[in-house]
Design a protein around this motif. Structure first.
Motif, PDB file in Angstrom:
ATOM      1  N   VAL A 161       0.873  -1.178   0.000  1.00 32.81           N
ATOM      2  CA  VAL A 161       0.000   0.000   0.000  1.00 32.81           C
ATOM      3  C   VAL A 161       0.907   1.223   0.000  1.00 32.81           C
ATOM      4  O   VAL A 161       1.572   1.511   1.001  1.00 32.81           O
ATOM      5  CB  VAL A 161      -0.932   0.016   1.224  1.00 32.81           C
ATOM      6  CG1 VAL A 161      -1.830   1.257   1.181  1.00 32.81           C
ATOM      7  CG2 VAL A 161      -1.775  -1.255   1.274  1.00 32.81           C
ATOM      8  N   CYS A 162       0.948   1.937  -1.124  1.00 36.21           N
ATOM      9  CA  CYS A 162       1.841   3.090  -1.222  1.00 36.21           C
ATOM     10  C   CYS A 162       1.306   4.302  -0.471  1.00 36.21           C
ATOM     11  O   CYS A 162       2.084   5.121   0.008  1.00 36.21           O
ATOM     12  CB  CYS A 162       2.068   3.451  -2.692  1.00 36.21           C
ATOM     13  SG  CYS A 162       3.029   2.215  -3.588  1.00 36.21           S
ATOM     14  N   ALA A 163      -0.018   4.430  -0.383  1.00 32.52           N
ATOM     15  CA  ALA A 163      -0.600   5.587   0.302  1.00 32.52           C
ATOM     16  C   ALA A 163      -2.012   5.256   0.749  1.00 32.52           C
ATOM     17  O   ALA A 163      -2.715   4.458   0.125  1.00 32.52           O
ATOM     18  CB  ALA A 163      -0.604   6.810  -0.612  1.00 32.52           C
ATOM     19  N   ASN A 164      -2.417   5.892   1.859  1.00 25.53           N
ATOM     20  CA  ASN A 164      -3.778   5.700   2.356  1.00 25.53           C
ATOM     21  C   ASN A 164      -4.413   7.002   2.846  1.00 25.53           C
ATOM     22  O   ASN A 164      -5.568   7.278   2.593  1.00 25.53           O
ATOM     23  CB  ASN A 164      -3.782   4.672   3.494  1.00 25.53           C
ATOM     24  CG  ASN A 164      -5.086   4.672   4.268  1.00 25.53           C
ATOM     25  OD1 ASN A 164      -5.137   5.195   5.385  1.00 25.53           O
ATOM     26  ND2 ASN A 164      -6.136   4.131   3.681  1.00 25.53           N
ATOM     27  N   GLY A 165      -3.671   7.805   3.520  1.00 24.02           N
ATOM     28  CA  GLY A 165      -4.243   9.023   4.076  1.00 24.02           C
ATOM     29  C   GLY A 165      -3.890   9.141   5.546  1.00 24.02           C
ATOM     30  O   GLY A 165      -2.920   8.567   6.022  1.00 24.02           O
ATOM     31  N   LEU A 166      -4.696   9.887   6.268  1.00 24.64           N
ATOM     32  CA  LEU A 166      -4.382  10.189   7.661  1.00 24.64           C
ATOM     33  C   LEU A 166      -5.231   9.417   8.655  1.00 24.64           C
ATOM     34  O   LEU A 166      -5.156   9.668   9.851  1.00 24.64           O
ATOM     35  CB  LEU A 166      -4.556  11.704   7.897  1.00 24.64           C
ATOM     36  CG  LEU A 166      -3.672  12.602   7.022  1.00 24.64           C
ATOM     37  CD1 LEU A 166      -3.965  14.066   7.305  1.00 24.64           C
ATOM     38  CD2 LEU A 166      -2.194  12.301   7.257  1.00 24.64           C
ATOM     39  N   ARG A 167      -6.032   8.469   8.197  1.00 18.68           N
ATOM     40  CA  ARG A 167      -6.856   7.669   9.105  1.00 18.68           C
ATOM     41  C   ARG A 167      -6.136   6.353   9.391  1.00 18.68           C
ATOM     42  O   ARG A 167      -5.776   5.619   8.467  1.00 18.68           O
ATOM     43  CB  ARG A 167      -8.232   7.412   8.487  1.00 18.68           C
ATOM     44  CG  ARG A 167      -9.025   8.691   8.210  1.00 18.68           C
ATOM     45  CD  ARG A 167     -10.277   8.389   7.424  1.00 18.68           C
ATOM     46  NE  ARG A 167     -11.168   7.476   8.149  1.00 18.68           N
ATOM     47  CZ  ARG A 167     -12.225   6.893   7.604  1.00 18.68           C
ATOM     48  NH1 ARG A 167     -12.522   7.106   6.327  1.00 18.68           N
ATOM     49  NH2 ARG A 167     -12.973   6.091   8.317  1.00 18.68           N
ATOM     50  N   PRO A 168      -5.909   6.023  10.664  1.00 20.82           N
ATOM     51  CA  PRO A 168      -5.153   4.805  11.006  1.00 20.82           C
ATOM     52  C   PRO A 168      -5.790   3.540  10.445  1.00 20.82           C
ATOM     53  O   PRO A 168      -7.017   3.412  10.380  1.00 20.82           O
ATOM     54  CB  PRO A 168      -5.177   4.808  12.536  1.00 20.82           C
ATOM     55  CG  PRO A 168      -5.393   6.231  12.906  1.00 20.82           C
ATOM     56  CD  PRO A 168      -6.277   6.808  11.846  1.00 20.82           C
ATOM     57  N   LEU A 169      -4.942   2.602  10.066  1.00 17.51           N
ATOM     58  CA  LEU A 169      -5.395   1.339   9.463  1.00 17.51           C
ATOM     59  C   LEU A 169      -5.373   0.193  10.475  1.00 17.51           C
ATOM     60  O   LEU A 169      -5.187  -0.965  10.098  1.00 17.51           O
ATOM     61  CB  LEU A 169      -4.500   0.989   8.274  1.00 17.51           C
ATOM     62  CG  LEU A 169      -4.486   1.970   7.099  1.00 17.51           C
ATOM     63  CD1 LEU A 169      -3.494   1.509   6.052  1.00 17.51           C
ATOM     64  CD2 LEU A 169      -5.880   2.096   6.494  1.00 17.51           C
ATOM     65  N   ASP A 170      -5.587   0.498  11.732  1.00 14.54           N
ATOM     66  CA  ASP A 170      -5.481  -0.522  12.781  1.00 14.54           C
ATOM     67  C   ASP A 170      -6.422  -1.694  12.542  1.00 14.54           C
ATOM     68  O   ASP A 170      -6.005  -2.858  12.473  1.00 14.54           O
ATOM     69  CB  ASP A 170      -5.768   0.096  14.149  1.00 14.54           C
ATOM     70  CG  ASP A 170      -4.722   1.141  14.522  1.00 14.54           C
ATOM     71  OD1 ASP A 170      -3.854   1.441  13.678  1.00 14.54           O
ATOM     72  OD2 ASP A 170      -4.770   1.637  15.653  1.00 14.54           O
ATOM     73  N   GLU A 171      -7.705  -1.427  12.408  1.00 16.76           N
ATOM     74  CA  GLU A 171      -8.697  -2.495  12.248  1.00 16.76           C
ATOM     75  C   GLU A 171      -8.461  -3.272  10.960  1.00 16.76           C
ATOM     76  O   GLU A 171      -8.617  -4.496  10.923  1.00 16.76           O
ATOM     77  CB  GLU A 171     -10.105  -1.902  12.257  1.00 16.76           C
ATOM     78  CG  GLU A 171     -10.505  -1.258  13.588  1.00 16.76           C
ATOM     79  CD  GLU A 171     -11.902  -0.676  13.524  1.00 16.76           C
ATOM     80  OE1 GLU A 171     -12.573  -0.848  12.471  1.00 16.76           O
ATOM     81  OE2 GLU A 171     -12.335  -0.049  14.503  1.00 16.76           O
ATOM     82  N   GLU A 172      -8.103  -2.563   9.894  1.00 18.12           N
ATOM     83  CA  GLU A 172      -7.912  -3.215   8.602  1.00 18.12           C
ATOM     84  C   GLU A 172      -6.727  -4.173   8.648  1.00 18.12           C
ATOM     85  O   GLU A 172      -6.796  -5.285   8.092  1.00 18.12           O
ATOM     86  CB  GLU A 172      -7.695  -2.156   7.510  1.00 18.12           C
ATOM     87  CG  GLU A 172      -8.941  -1.346   7.162  1.00 18.12           C
ATOM     88  CD  GLU A 172      -9.336  -0.372   8.273  1.00 18.12           C
ATOM     89  OE1 GLU A 172     -10.536  -0.013   8.342  1.00 18.12           O
ATOM     90  OE2 GLU A 172      -8.449   0.030   9.059  1.00 18.12           O
ATOM     91  N   LEU A 173      -5.626  -3.767   9.269  1.00 15.73           N
ATOM     92  CA  LEU A 173      -4.466  -4.653   9.365  1.00 15.73           C
ATOM     93  C   LEU A 173      -4.778  -5.899  10.179  1.00 15.73           C
ATOM     94  O   LEU A 173      -4.382  -7.010   9.808  1.00 15.73           O
ATOM     95  CB  LEU A 173      -3.286  -3.908   9.992  1.00 15.73           C
ATOM     96  CG  LEU A 173      -2.345  -3.153   9.053  1.00 15.73           C
ATOM     97  CD1 LEU A 173      -1.133  -2.644   9.827  1.00 15.73           C
ATOM     98  CD2 LEU A 173      -1.890  -4.015   7.893  1.00 15.73           C
ATOM     99  N   ILE A 174      -5.484  -5.733  11.290  1.00 11.26           N
ATOM    100  CA  ILE A 174      -5.841  -6.884  12.124  1.00 11.26           C
ATOM    101  C   ILE A 174      -6.742  -7.837  11.349  1.00 11.26           C
ATOM    102  O   ILE A 174      -6.585  -9.070  11.416  1.00 11.26           O
ATOM    103  CB  ILE A 174      -6.537  -6.421  13.418  1.00 11.26           C
ATOM    104  CG1 ILE A 174      -5.601  -5.514  14.233  1.00 11.26           C
ATOM    105  CG2 ILE A 174      -6.986  -7.605  14.246  1.00 11.26           C
ATOM    106  CD1 ILE A 174      -4.308  -6.154  14.633  1.00 11.26           C
TER     107      ILE A 174
END
Length: 437
Positions: A348-361
């Motif tokens: 994932v080269c870019a996503n933005g400023l919202r944390p990806l905690d739930e998505e990674l888990i």
């Protein structure tokens, strides 16, 4: 006593010489004594080298050095023209005014076409960004009427210069190769103006031998054109194309009983204009592909805008390697975690400023084969990242995370996280200072 005195005199004479003069005298004496033997030894070792050994040495030389070496003696010149030396060849075509890369000398190209065109089997063309270089490649292809190639690769080192060549010129040159090569097994023609009629010529002459076809970014090819290839080239094992050429019919053709097991399918999903519409592939088509080739790799590169992901990842898809070249939303990554159970690698080269905690888990939980991940301009809390690594464990062979991605929290600081991650990986790990993918 006299002998001793004489010895003293000789000693006194030598002591008058400087160390440099003594070394020079010794060196000259040694060269005078051994020069004939050395020359004779060199004659024996080099002039009588077996041609098999000389051929092996020549294969490691650049073309120009090989040509110079052929002028040393008759034996080396004969080795230079051995057919085995010309089976594999790369033409490098660059304009000196616009490129710093070396180019194959025109005189050598003429000699190759005149004396060795019928020996060529594994050929590639590497051209720079100029139309002149691409046209020169087409001119050479047009002259390969006496050879039967097994592999052909057209490579643009910068922008796709073959697309600037008149289409008729390119098609005419490529058709010469397709007609005369009856055993073509590998064809790499990305970013070229190849079209449906020329693919029909390819199939008519090489359907029994074609195993690899890479043709991403070929705008003149239609879904019907690539379907014709899949219908008749039953030995095709690797295929690379743009998403607009992918269809349910193509997947079903690749899944037919006559077709061999597919090993590698690469799909480039590229948006030319914001808001572009993309069609949907049925889950039943992917299921048929999985039943036929359960071990095949599905590699997908996405270069889309965030609002164009609507048709993707709504149902299970057998993707194994997934690359997002532009910003991708949390919602899309959440769908990836639910519907990509075969995922092995994720970038994932870019996503933005919202944390990806739930998505990674979620990805760690459902994508049980994941072994490589790269995160660029994203945000993940240190606690969630440690939990992700803990769930994946030592199967994470590649973990490329930019330091800026990790957000310290109440549990871990940036100084502490590498120890915790290293413990779960079973090896020393540190965040990256720059992207490594």
């Amino acid at each position: 006593m006299k002998r001793m005195k004489g010895g003293d005199e000789r000693s006194d004479d030598s002591s008058c010489e400087s160390p440099a003069e003594v070394c020079k005298k010794v060196r000259n004496q040694l060269s005078e004594d051994s020069e004939p033997d050395v020359a004779e030894s060199l004659d024996c070792n080099w002039a009588r080298l077996p041609q098999e050994l000389l051929l092996h040495i020549f294969q490691y030389l650049p073309l120009l050095d090989r040509a110079y070496a052929s002028q040393v003696c008759r034996g080396w010149n004969q080795a230079f023209h051995m057919p085995e030396l010309w089976r594999c060849f790369e033409f490098e075509l660059n304009q000196p005014a616009s490129s710093y890369l070396k180019a194959t000398h025109p005189d050598l190209i003429k000699q190759i076409i005149k004396r060795h065109s019928n020996h060529l089997q594994y050929v590639s063309f590497k051209v720079d960004s100029s139309m002149e270089s691409a046209e020169a490649a087409c001119d050479i292809l047009s002259q390969l009427v006496n050879c039967s190639l097994k592999t052909l690769g057209l490579i643009s080192t910068a922008r796709p210069s073959f697309m600037e060549v008149p289409k008729s010129h390119f098609i005419s040159a490529l058709t010469v190769v397709f007609v005369n090569s009856k055993s073509l097994s590998s064809l790499k023609i990305d970013d070229t103006p190849v079209d449906d009629p020329s693919l029909k010529v390819l199939v008519a002459n090489n359907s029994d031998t074609l195993k690899l076809l890479k043709m991403s970014s070929c705008p003149h090819v239609s879904p019907a054109g690539i379907l014709c290839v899949a219908d008749q080239c039953h030995g095709l094992r690797e295929l690379a194309l743009n998403y607009h050429l992918l269809s349910d019919e193509l997947l079903l053709a690749l899944s037919s009983e006559k077709h061999v097991h597919l090993e590698h399918l690469r799909i480039d999903v590229v948006s030319e204009n914001p808001g572009q519409h993309f069609h949907t592939i049925k889950k039943s088509s992917w299921d048929a592909m999985m039943r036929h080739s359960p071990k095949f790799n599905l590699v997908m590169y996405f270069f889309l805008y965030e609002d164009e992901f609507g048709p993707f990842f709504n149902e299970e898809i057998p993707v194994t390697h997934l690359y997002f070249g532009r910003s991708v939303s949390k919602e899309v990554l959440g769908r990836v975690g639910l519907h990509c159970p075969r995922l092995v690698e994720l970038v994932v080269c870019a996503n933005g400023l919202r944390p990806l905690d739930e998505e990674l888990i979620r990805i760690a939980k459902h994508c049980t084969q994941l072994s490589a991940i790269g995160l660029g301009e994203c945000e993940v809390s240190c606690s969630a990242f440690v939990e992700f690594v803990k769930m994946c464990g030592r199967r994470l062979s590649q973990l490329s995370i930019m330091e800026e991605v990790l957000i310290p929290d109440h549990k871990y600081s940036l100084d502490e996280i590498h120890w915790e991650v290293s413990k779960h990986l079973g090896r020393v790990w540190f965040p990256d200072m720059m992207p490594t993918w």
